[in-house]
Enzyme design. Structure first.
Site, PDB file in Angstrom:
ATOM      1  N   LYS A  66       0.678  -1.050  -0.026  1.00 37.42           N
ATOM      2  CA  LYS A  66       0.092  -0.087  -0.008  1.00 37.42           C
ATOM      3  C   LYS A  66       0.711   1.394  -0.014  1.00 37.42           C
ATOM      4  O   LYS A  66       0.405   2.354  -0.640  1.00 37.42           O
ATOM      5  CB  LYS A  66      -0.789   0.240   1.163  1.00 37.42           C
ATOM      6  N   ASP A 103     -10.173   2.405   2.791  1.00 38.08           N
ATOM      7  CA  ASP A 103      -9.964   1.512   4.215  1.00 38.08           C
ATOM      8  C   ASP A 103     -10.667   2.302   5.186  1.00 38.08           C
ATOM      9  O   ASP A 103     -11.698   1.685   5.837  1.00 38.08           O
ATOM     10  CB  ASP A 103      -8.653   1.175   4.550  1.00 38.08           C
ATOM     11  N   TYR A 217      -9.869 -10.024  11.095  1.00 37.12           N
ATOM     12  CA  TYR A 217     -10.873 -11.048  11.068  1.00 37.12           C
ATOM     13  C   TYR A 217     -10.142 -12.212  10.777  1.00 37.12           C
ATOM     14  O   TYR A 217      -9.168 -12.527  10.459  1.00 37.12           O
ATOM     15  CB  TYR A 217     -11.731 -10.533   9.999  1.00 37.12           C
TER      16      TYR A 217
END
Ligand code: ATR
Length: 274
Positions: A66, A103, A217
């Site tokens: 990123k 995001d 997650y």
């Protein structure tokens, strides 16, 4: 004509993005495909160049590229600029590349729209001061909390990040400076959960009715979610909803239509695409 998209990262085999975007495309009737690219650690820009030269229309960029994507793309949205990271690359008409970052808005959509969290007058604790924390900080602030405290294992990084916001609601601290403080929302943006750890937090830092959100997650409760649940958090959420919401924002940037995220989150929660 079918337009081509992909997610690029390393590793990439377990990315859920292809399944998410396939579901979005099916739902909205868009003619597109969406693959995955194992980015080479020493030639990210070459991978991007080849994808675009082959007619690619857009990329999602994930760990660890990123920041490299941010450096590669001079044409960036304000929120990508602020995050210092790009998770969405758009090939504009004429071939110009643009970098965006969805995001933060993905996190806020999940919290506020999917789950009904109201930021006004809330005290927010953001754990971590790395790329993930930077990526969500701007959107959290735009949601209007009363105060936002950034706490990080390495205190100087939290102080720097807080100072750079130039927002008087924001302060930066070491994790050891949280005693006696209470928060209505704690967002875990550290990578500690990957190693099965939870940042060391005072056990009374959750206010009555506090929410806890882990950007990570997993199939099972993440270590941070376990920690928060055991201490009586009212709501405990992991980052799957954010993953789908950030994808929906990218999809909307590329295709001009925002898909309905609820059925896709439900599908993923059902374990269909773990
Ligand atoms: P990312 O892009 O996932 O944010 P990063 O930029 O390497 O990755 O940042 C990782 C973050 O998790 C940092 O804030 C890091 O704290 P330090 O700045 O002190 O390194 C935090 N972190 C990682 N492991 C941790 C742990 N076991 N306990 C607390 N914080 C941790």
């Amino acid at each position: 004509m079918t337009d081509h998209y992909a997610v690029i990262g390393n590793p990439i085999a377990h990315s859920k993005s292809p399944a998410i975007h396939a579901a979005f495309a099916h739902q909205t009737g868009q003619h597109m495909d969406y693959g995955r690219i194992l980015g080479s650690l020493d030639d990210f820009s070459g991978d991007v160049r080849r994808f675009v030269a082959a007619g690619g229309r857009g990329l999602n960029v994930t760990v660890p590229f990123k920041e490299q994507a941010w450096r590669l793309l001079a044409n960036r949205s304000a929120r990508a600029e602020r995050a210092g990271a790009v998770n969405t690359l758009i090939v504009q008409d004429g071939g110009l590349l643009r970098g965006d970052n969805t995001d933060g808005i993905g996190l806020v959509h999940d919290l506020a729209d999917n789950h009904g969290f109201n930021f006004s007058n809330k005290r927010v604790l953001l754990l971590g001061a790395g790329g993930a924390a930077r990526g969500v900080l701007g959107a959290l602030l735009e949601s209007g909390p009363a105060e936002l405290l950034i706490a990080n294992r390495t205190a100087t990084k939290a102080l720097d990040l807080a100072r750079n916001t130039a927002d008087n609601r924001v302060t930066g601290h070491g994790l050891d400076k949280l005693a006696g403080r209470q928060f209505d929302l704690i967002v875990n943006a550290t990578s500690s959960g990957l190693g099965g750890h939870v940042p060391p937090l005072p056990s009374d830092c959750l206010a009555d009715g506090a929410w806890a959100y882990d950007l990570l997650y997993a199939d099972h409760l993440t270590p941070f979610c376990c920690w928060a649940k055991a201490r009586g958090a009212k709501r405990v959420l992991d980052g799957l909803g954010m993953l789908v919401e950030q994808a929906a924002e990218s999809f909307a940037l590329w295709r001009g239509v925002r898909p309905d995220t609820a059925p896709v989150i439900k599908q993923l929660r059902g374990g269909a695409q773990r």
